[in-house]
Motif scaffolding. Structure first.
Motif: not given
Ligand SMILES: *[C@@H]1O[C@H](CO)[C@@H](O)[C@H](O)[C@H]1NC(C)=O
Length: 216
Positions: A100-128
């Motif tokens: 949603a506008p200004w929605g977040i995906n809170p801090p988390h980790t994937h114990p078994r995977a590297t993750e690669i993403i691409t933005v389809i719509e909008g703009s997002i701030e990412v960090g690790f």
């Protein structure tokens, strides 16, 4: 001679562990997961190959926007071995994330995977954040078409930095990447981690810990 042999064995062992640092190479064409099996193995038991159908390798629905009406304003739609049994033993999966506008995906980790993403719509701030010592934050704002990678095991997050919905499509290097969300794991475990313990861990009052626990 015995010493050389021992060295060689160690080397062979090291190589073997390196080679299996990601999910192992399948030993057959496929091993479609049989969710009905009560046998526990590392992965899931294979369905009889003669019973395998095209639908075992198929998932439909990633075009659909997910419901983001929750306190975080985001929703992950996973396509792992649980949704697509043909992924069993293949070492990869996909996700769609809606924000949603200004929605977040809170801090988390994937114990078994590297993750690669691409933005389809909008703009997002990412960090690790890199591991201890250092805990360096590596962050960037992404726009439509941009790609970003979150290395395996590291704590990461995203935030929609726009007034419109945002959509991300991603791939993960495991059929069953798992997710450990910091807040849920620490403040929402079952049974709970003691409030005194958490208060001392985070150097705050137990009252504040109880307040946070109540949210999970
Ligand atoms: C979205 O989720 C919220 C909260 O669970 C619910 O109240 C609402 O009806 C859902 N909306 C749709 C369109 O399903």
């Amino acid at each position: 001679m015995a010493k050389q042999l021992a060295h060689f064995s160690l080397l062979a062992l090291a190589f073997c562990c390196l080679a299996s640092a990601c999910e192992p190479k399948p030993l057959q064409d496929f091993c479609v997961a049989d969710p009905g099996s009560s046998v526990y193995v590392n992965g899931m038991v294979c369905k009889n190959p003669m019973d395998v159908q095209a639908n075992d390798f198929y998932f439909s629905g990633l075009q659909l926007m997910a419901n983001t009406s929750n306190p975080w304003g985001s929703r992950v739609t996973p396509v792992t071995v649980a949704q697509l049994p043909g992924l069993n033993t293949l070492g990869l999966s996909m996700i769609r994330i809606d924000y949603a506008p200004w929605g977040i995906n809170p801090p988390h980790t994937h114990p078994r995977a590297t993750e690669i993403i691409t933005v389809i719509e909008g703009s997002i701030e990412v960090g690790f954040v890199t591991s201890d010592p250092g805990n360096r934050l590596i962050t960037k704002v992404l726009y439509k078409g941009d790609v970003y990678v979150f290395p395996i095991g590291l704590v990461h997050f995203q935030r929609n930095v726009g007034n419109n919905n945002a959509v991300v499509i991603g791939a993960l290097s495991s059929q069953n990447p798992g997710a450990i969300t910091m807040g849920n794991a620490v403040f929402g475990s079952n049974p709970q981690i003691s409030g005194e313990f958490l208060a001392k861990s985070f150097q705050v009052d137990k009252q504040l810990v109880d307040q946070i626990k109540a949210k999970f």
